[in-house]
Write a protein that holds these residues in place. Structure first.
Motif, PDB file in Angstrom:
ATOM      1  N   ALA A 196       0.843  -1.150  -0.068  1.00 18.79           N
ATOM      2  CA  ALA A 196       0.204  -0.072  -0.207  1.00 18.79           C
ATOM      3  C   ALA A 196       0.877   1.368  -0.075  1.00 18.79           C
ATOM      4  O   ALA A 196       0.496   2.157  -0.716  1.00 18.79           O
ATOM      5  CB  ALA A 196      -0.894   0.006   1.123  1.00 18.79           C
ATOM      6  N   GLY A 197       1.851   1.196   0.571  1.00 19.33           N
ATOM      7  CA  GLY A 197       2.741   2.449   0.710  1.00 19.33           C
ATOM      8  C   GLY A 197       3.556   2.531  -0.698  1.00 19.33           C
ATOM      9  O   GLY A 197       3.688   3.660  -0.970  1.00 19.33           O
ATOM     10  N   TYR A 198       3.893   1.356  -1.198  1.00 19.44           N
ATOM     11  CA  TYR A 198       4.508   1.541  -2.519  1.00 19.44           C
ATOM     12  C   TYR A 198       3.560   2.126  -3.387  1.00 19.44           C
ATOM     13  O   TYR A 198       3.892   3.097  -4.182  1.00 19.44           O
ATOM     14  CB  TYR A 198       5.046   0.152  -2.917  1.00 19.44           C
ATOM     15  CG  TYR A 198       5.392   0.177  -4.547  1.00 19.44           C
ATOM     16  CD1 TYR A 198       6.797   0.707  -4.760  1.00 19.44           C
ATOM     17  CD2 TYR A 198       4.517  -0.349  -5.425  1.00 19.44           C
ATOM     18  CE1 TYR A 198       7.169   0.308  -6.054  1.00 19.44           C
ATOM     19  CE2 TYR A 198       5.153  -0.375  -6.718  1.00 19.44           C
ATOM     20  CZ  TYR A 198       6.325  -0.011  -7.241  1.00 19.44           C
ATOM     21  OH  TYR A 198       6.781   0.185  -8.280  1.00 19.44           O
ATOM     22  N   SER A 199       2.224   1.904  -3.681  1.00 22.58           N
ATOM     23  CA  SER A 199       1.403   2.354  -4.449  1.00 22.58           C
ATOM     24  C   SER A 199       1.007   3.505  -4.353  1.00 22.58           C
ATOM     25  O   SER A 199       0.601   4.524  -5.077  1.00 22.58           O
ATOM     26  CB  SER A 199      -0.123   1.434  -4.290  1.00 22.58           C
ATOM     27  OG  SER A 199       0.174   0.001  -4.639  1.00 22.58           O
ATOM     28  N   LEU A 200       0.991   4.175  -2.876  1.00 22.23           N
ATOM     29  CA  LEU A 200       0.581   5.494  -2.667  1.00 22.23           C
ATOM     30  C   LEU A 200       1.649   6.432  -3.069  1.00 22.23           C
ATOM     31  O   LEU A 200       1.458   7.469  -3.393  1.00 22.23           O
ATOM     32  CB  LEU A 200       0.363   5.523  -0.879  1.00 22.23           C
ATOM     33  CG  LEU A 200      -0.076   6.915  -0.491  1.00 22.23           C
ATOM     34  CD1 LEU A 200      -1.383   7.381  -1.020  1.00 22.23           C
ATOM     35  CD2 LEU A 200       0.229   6.975   1.122  1.00 22.23           C
ATOM     36  N   PHE A 201       3.100   6.241  -2.741  1.00 21.98           N
ATOM     37  CA  PHE A 201       4.085   6.918  -3.165  1.00 21.98           C
ATOM     38  C   PHE A 201       4.379   6.931  -4.644  1.00 21.98           C
ATOM     39  O   PHE A 201       4.917   8.014  -5.092  1.00 21.98           O
ATOM     40  CB  PHE A 201       5.167   6.492  -2.327  1.00 21.98           C
ATOM     41  CG  PHE A 201       5.348   6.988  -0.807  1.00 21.98           C
ATOM     42  CD1 PHE A 201       4.773   8.053  -0.377  1.00 21.98           C
ATOM     43  CD2 PHE A 201       5.264   5.925   0.219  1.00 21.98           C
ATOM     44  CE1 PHE A 201       4.450   8.583   0.883  1.00 21.98           C
ATOM     45  CE2 PHE A 201       5.208   6.266   1.612  1.00 21.98           C
ATOM     46  CZ  PHE A 201       4.856   7.590   1.782  1.00 21.98           C
ATOM     47  N   THR A 202       4.475   5.872  -5.100  1.00 25.29           N
ATOM     48  CA  THR A 202       4.592   5.617  -6.639  1.00 25.29           C
ATOM     49  C   THR A 202       3.321   6.128  -7.469  1.00 25.29           C
ATOM     50  O   THR A 202       3.636   6.322  -8.760  1.00 25.29           O
ATOM     51  CB  THR A 202       5.397   4.516  -7.175  1.00 25.29           C
ATOM     52  OG1 THR A 202       4.376   3.668  -6.926  1.00 25.29           O
ATOM     53  CG2 THR A 202       6.656   4.129  -6.098  1.00 25.29           C
ATOM     54  N   GLN A 203       2.255   6.226  -6.952  1.00 19.52           N
ATOM     55  CA  GLN A 203       0.844   6.153  -8.048  1.00 19.52           C
ATOM     56  C   GLN A 203       1.122   5.072  -8.943  1.00 19.52           C
ATOM     57  O   GLN A 203       0.282   5.148 -10.161  1.00 19.52           O
ATOM     58  CB  GLN A 203       1.025   7.669  -8.602  1.00 19.52           C
ATOM     59  CG  GLN A 203       0.969   8.773  -7.574  1.00 19.52           C
ATOM     60  CD  GLN A 203      -0.388   8.888  -6.871  1.00 19.52           C
ATOM     61  OE1 GLN A 203      -1.498   8.513  -7.378  1.00 19.52           O
ATOM     62  NE2 GLN A 203      -0.201   8.744  -5.565  1.00 19.52           N
ATOM     63  N   ASN A 204       1.496   3.839  -8.613  1.00 17.31           N
ATOM     64  CA  ASN A 204       1.537   2.683  -9.628  1.00 17.31           C
ATOM     65  C   ASN A 204       0.611   1.694  -8.909  1.00 17.31           C
ATOM     66  O   ASN A 204       0.721   1.268  -7.910  1.00 17.31           O
ATOM     67  CB  ASN A 204       2.997   2.227  -9.779  1.00 17.31           C
ATOM     68  CG  ASN A 204       2.673   0.945 -10.664  1.00 17.31           C
ATOM     69  OD1 ASN A 204       1.883   0.710 -11.323  1.00 17.31           O
ATOM     70  ND2 ASN A 204       4.069   0.468 -10.805  1.00 17.31           N
ATOM     71  N   PHE A 205      -0.563   1.702  -9.561  1.00 18.44           N
ATOM     72  CA  PHE A 205      -1.836   0.742  -8.801  1.00 18.44           C
ATOM     73  C   PHE A 205      -1.683  -0.553  -9.682  1.00 18.44           C
ATOM     74  O   PHE A 205      -2.703  -1.289  -9.382  1.00 18.44           O
ATOM     75  CB  PHE A 205      -2.993   1.550  -8.942  1.00 18.44           C
ATOM     76  CG  PHE A 205      -2.987   2.887  -8.335  1.00 18.44           C
ATOM     77  CD1 PHE A 205      -2.834   2.827  -6.944  1.00 18.44           C
ATOM     78  CD2 PHE A 205      -3.109   4.004  -8.926  1.00 18.44           C
ATOM     79  CE1 PHE A 205      -2.858   4.110  -6.157  1.00 18.44           C
ATOM     80  CE2 PHE A 205      -2.972   5.121  -8.215  1.00 18.44           C
ATOM     81  CZ  PHE A 205      -2.805   5.229  -6.697  1.00 18.44           C
ATOM     82  N   MET A 229      -2.416  -3.530  -7.080  1.00 21.09           N
ATOM     83  CA  MET A 229      -3.588  -3.320  -6.248  1.00 21.09           C
ATOM     84  C   MET A 229      -4.324  -4.779  -6.104  1.00 21.09           C
ATOM     85  O   MET A 229      -4.845  -5.051  -4.880  1.00 21.09           O
ATOM     86  CB  MET A 229      -4.523  -2.258  -6.628  1.00 21.09           C
ATOM     87  CG  MET A 229      -5.616  -1.912  -5.723  1.00 21.09           C
ATOM     88  SD  MET A 229      -5.027  -1.147  -4.256  1.00 21.09           S
ATOM     89  CE  MET A 229      -4.327   0.340  -4.593  1.00 21.09           C
TER      90      MET A 229
END
Length: 74
Positions: free
Chosen positions: A14-23, A26
């Motif tokens: 979730a942190g990775y997706s949040l910071f990189t905007q790469n979903f 998910m």
């Protein structure tokens, strides 16, 4: 122990997706989250057979599992 490991994996994804905007991860995040919540529900049901939180966790995990599978298949 397994619940803690799954929770750490969910937080990292979730942190990775949040910071990189790469979903793109998910669906996998939701799949692991559903297993973590299911494990929590089973533990709660083993503690007390009439616990509302155990039933609600199990139902929520099934819903998240269904959503993650539909996201993976689409």
């Amino acid at each position: 122990m397994l619940r803690n490991i799954l929770s750490v994996i969910v937080i990292v994804l979730a942190g990775y997706s949040l910071f990189t905007q790469n979903f793109e991860f998910m669906p996998y995040l939701m799949l692991i989250l559903s297993f973590s919540v299911l494990l929590t529900g089973v533990i709660e049901l083993k503690k007390d057979k009439k616990a509302f939180s155990g039933y609600s966790s199990t139902i929520a995990s099934l819903f998240v599992f269904f959503v993650s599978i539909t996201m993976l298949l689409s």
